[in-house]
Enzyme design. Structure first.
Site: not given
Ligand code: PGA
Length: 279
Positions: A36-38, A123, A125, A195, A201, A241, A262-263
């Protein structure tokens, strides 16, 4: 052999054959790793990242690998990915209405017209910053499935809920509110991503025990609603994470079927290591 014995014998063999057939036909769940590149990368950086991941992966991944790019890169990413088996494209969101006067929004039809096969829905966010509700998420799930897109449905609790110890009930509520209206045949197409918000993050991953506990609890919930067969066939990804170091341990848990990353999906070497951690 008398008639009664013959009958018992017949039932014994019939049951044995049925059992073995059910083992063969049972849908084994897939492991999936989705990046997930956001809101990161430019078009050039993004296409480079995908090419680099494809180059660095020496062996065929053990399960589907999904790239959830920002909307403007979907078409370019689709062109690169369509020639490689086992790699898929996801959008990070879709609108909950089919079409119309929603300036700046993107519909499910638009997504499939540019080659997306999955869509991330719910998600944390989106729930937090864009105030998306369970009802809207249910609509998005319906639209996506109706148009042939596979939802990656996110759930997960905030820190205060985890500290109170009510996290299983909290996540169960999210799943019930946005997914449990689905008939079985539709539900089977859904991928779930657990999640925990406190792990996203933050560099603070859930422990393998915490992840396994929640994933197993989700599977029990699915079994109660849709039956064991469906629950066993549903992929439940971990996100928060997850990185090259902790992915092997997390993915080794019996109910963790890969990850939503994500990251660590923004760096080719890290993402490749996570893909290779699929068991
Ligand atoms: P993260 O994000 O790996 O950077 O914690 C995961 C996500 O939000 O899908």
């Amino acid at each position: 052999m008398n008639a009664a014995n013959k009958k018992i014998n017949f039932y014994f063999w019939a049951q044995l054959i049925t059992y073995h057939l059910s083992l063969i036909t049972q849908k084994m769940r897939q492991q999936i790793v989705a990046g997930n590149w956001k809101m990161n990368k430019t078009l050039d950086e993004g296409t480079e990242l995908i090419k680099s991941v494809l180059e660095k992966l020496e062996q065929r991944p053990r399960g589907p690998v999904v790239f959830a790019t920002p909307f403007p890169f979907l078409l370019a990413a689709a062109k690169i990915l369509k020639v490689r088996k086992g790699f898929y494209l996801a959008a990070q969101n879709c609108h909950h209405e089919e079409k119309g006067a929603y300036t700046g929004e993107v519909s499910v039809d638009m997504l499939s017209s540019v080659g997306a096969e999955y869509v991330i829905i719910g998600h944390s966010e989106r729930r937090q910053y864009f105030k998306e509700t369970n009802e809207q998420l249910a609509k998005k799930v319906n639209l996506a499935l109706g148009k042939g897109l596979l939802p990656i449905f996110c759930c997960g609790e905030p820190l205060d809920i985890r500290e109170k110890g009510t996290h299983v009930g909290y996540v169960a509520k999210q799943l019930k509110a946005s997914l449990f209206h689905l008939p079985t045949a539709e539900f089977r197409k859904v991928v779930i991503a657990y999640e925990p918000i406190w792990a996203i993050g933050t560099g603070r991953t859930a422990s393998t025990e915490q992840a396994q506990e929640m994933h197993a609890a989700i599977r029990v919930l699915l079994a109660k609603k849709y039956g064991k067969d469906v629950a066993d066939g549903t992929s439940i990804l971990y996100g928060g994470s997850c990185n090259a170091q902790n992915a092997p341990d997390l993915f080794r848990q019996p109910d963790v079927d890969g990850g939503l990353i994500g990251g660590a999906s923004l760096k080719a070497d890290d993402f490749v290591a996570i893909v290779n951690a699929m068991k």
